[in-house]
Scaffold this motif. Structure first.
Motif, mmCIF file in Angstrom:
data_model
loop_
_atom_site.group_PDB
_atom_site.id
_atom_site.type_symbol
_atom_site.label_atom_id
_atom_site.label_comp_id
_atom_site.label_asym_id
_atom_site.label_seq_id
_atom_site.Cartn_x
_atom_site.Cartn_y
_atom_site.Cartn_z
ATOM 1 N N HIS A 199 1.535 2.179 -4.899
ATOM 2 C CA HIS A 199 2.326 2.255 -3.666
ATOM 3 C C HIS A 199 3.323 1.096 -3.629
ATOM 4 N N GLY A 200 4.277 1.171 -2.715
ATOM 5 C CA GLY A 200 5.294 0.128 -2.585
ATOM 6 C C GLY A 200 5.000 -0.873 -1.500
ATOM 7 N N GLY A 201 3.872 -0.705 -0.813
ATOM 8 C CA GLY A 201 3.507 -1.620 0.260
ATOM 9 C C GLY A 201 2.400 -1.009 1.096
ATOM 10 N N SER A 202 1.273 -1.715 1.223
ATOM 11 C CA SER A 202 0.144 -1.149 1.961
ATOM 12 C C SER A 202 0.471 -0.923 3.426
ATOM 13 N N PHE A 203 1.498 -1.620 3.940
ATOM 14 C CA PHE A 203 1.906 -1.452 5.337
ATOM 15 C C PHE A 203 2.459 -0.064 5.620
ATOM 16 N N GLY A 204 2.738 0.697 4.570
ATOM 17 C CA GLY A 204 3.277 2.045 4.768
ATOM 18 C C GLY A 204 2.215 3.099 4.979
ATOM 19 N N PHE A 205 0.942 2.680 5.125
ATOM 20 C CA PHE A 205 -0.162 3.627 5.255
ATOM 21 C C PHE A 205 -0.958 3.347 6.530
ATOM 22 N N THR A 206 -1.632 4.382 7.004
ATOM 23 C CA THR A 206 -2.538 4.234 8.140
ATOM 24 C C THR A 206 -3.853 4.944 7.806
ATOM 25 N N VAL A 207 -4.936 4.443 8.358
ATOM 26 C CA VAL A 207 -6.237 5.069 8.148
ATOM 27 C C VAL A 207 -6.199 6.503 8.659
ATOM 28 N N GLY A 208 -6.692 7.437 7.849
ATOM 29 C CA GLY A 208 -6.679 8.849 8.207
ATOM 30 C C GLY A 208 -5.491 9.609 7.653
ATOM 31 N N GLN A 209 -4.530 8.907 7.075
ATOM 32 C CA GLN A 209 -3.325 9.554 6.535
ATOM 33 C C GLN A 209 -3.670 10.421 5.340
#
Length: 362
Positions: free
Chosen positions: A230-240
């Motif tokens: 990925h390019g940054g963990s901030f681009g994800f949310t739990v449950g995505q």
């Protein structure tokens, strides 16, 4: 009463202000300028705080016949809402900026200024109800379940509830639009704002990437095997589920979901849907909309704005944190979200979720 009506430029706040004035209150309208460089026009139902919104609010105030002002709170909004949003994502959490705006802006900065100027209450177009109860004023759900906004108001404390006014809480949205048309308010057919108001294009990942920069990392399964990047963990949310860009399917062929985000290792952990079930949450900074509960209470708990409330048991520990044991598991709860506790339709209070557990304790 002297009432300060927060007018966003939309139909709800315009009708709320009109109802407050019609009820005999001395109403003054105020539009909150929250952007340092507002766009001229809204992009459909996205964004807010544009020059167009300010003009719509002023025209509504003229029709209602009340004084109108614009308050520049852009600097405070940037620090307390936008920067908080960015830092929470950087820490691997999933914040709700609407709650933070209600807590820090509309019912802190605005209410404090309103009281200092001699106003008695702040009126907004939120769909919630204020009810006089045995221990004082209480915050309750709206009559229209599809429009209820008590969840995002769950951060209000007892003092703020005492000075809040929500004239739309007993109405359906369709009734509000019809009333706006009868009153000659030009915003009667204006689309409602959706998504995050300060990300007008709806691209949250892009907004965060511009603020935080690239931070490549690994996507791993629960066994620690690397299944993607990925390019940054901030681009994800739990449950995505969507947008994971994993090159190969799970061994059993089932979809994979984000289970955990670690900003320390910059890893995103994915797994099966059932691994998202949460049976308990622990929250910090509890805020009580009335008297704090004494001991554990049977309640209803809600963990997202449009989520279903579930039966639960809530209690405050010696360290001041709120623990909520969910009698029915909830899927995909992320740290940074808020848990709001209800007694029937009454909002008891809320806390920011710090930890979740698949067991009954955290």
């Amino acid at each position: 009463m002297r009432v300060l009506a927060a007018m966003s430029g939309g139909v709800d706040s315009a009708v709320a202000a009109a109802r407050a004035a019609e009820a005999g209150h001395d109403v003054t309208g105020v539009h909150l300028a929250l952007s340092p460089s507002p766009a001229s026009f809204r992009a459909g139902a996205r964004g807010c705080c544009t020059v167009e919104d300010a003009r719509d609010a002023r025209r509504a105030a003229d029709v209602i016949g009340i004084p109108f002002y614009v308050w520049d709170l852009a600097e405070r909004f940037a620090a307390d809402v936008v920067e908080d949003f960015v830092q929470e994502y950087a820490a691997g959490r999933t914040p709700n900026p609407c709650l933070r705006c209600n807590e820090k802006i509309k019912f802190a900065a605005v209410l404090d200024r309103a009281l200092a100027l001699g106003f008695d209450a702040v009126c907004t177009g939120h769909y919630a109800q204020i009810v006089d109860g045995p221990a004082g004023r209480e915050l309750h759900r709206a009559v229209d379940p599809g429009r209820d906004q008590s969840y995002v108001l769950g951060v209000l404390d007892e003092r703020q509830v005492a000075h809040a006014m929500f004239p739309l809480g007993g109405s359906l949205k369709s009734e509000v639009r019809a009333e706006a048309e009868r009153r000659g308010l030009a915003v009667a057919d204006k689309p409602d704002s959706h998504d995050i108001c300060f990300i007008a294009d709806g691209d949250t990942a892009g907004f965060l990437a511009r603020r935080l920069g690239d931070a490549p990392g690994e996507i791993v399964d629960t066994a620690g095997e690397v299944v993607g990047t990925h390019g940054g963990s901030f681009g994800f949310t739990v449950g995505q589920r969507r947008g994971l860009r994993i090159g190969r399917p799970a061994p059993d062929g089932r979809p994979r979901y984000v289970l955990d985000i670690s900003p320390v290792t910059n890893r995103v952990v994915v797994g099966a849907a059932e691994e998202l079930d949460v049976h308990a949450v622990r929250g910090s900074r509890p805020r009580w909309s009335g008297p704090a509960p004494d001991g554990e209470i049977e309640c209803l708990a809600q963990v997202r704005a449009h989520g279903e409330p579930v039966p639960a048991v809530a209690g405050v520990g010696e360290d001041g944190t709120l623990t909520v044991r969910l009698r029915t598991p909830v899927r995909g709860v992320a740290p940074g979200q808020a848990v709001v506790v209800y007694d029937g339709t009454r909002v008891v209070g809320s806390a920011t979720i710090d930890a979740t557990s698949r067991a009954a304790t955290v």
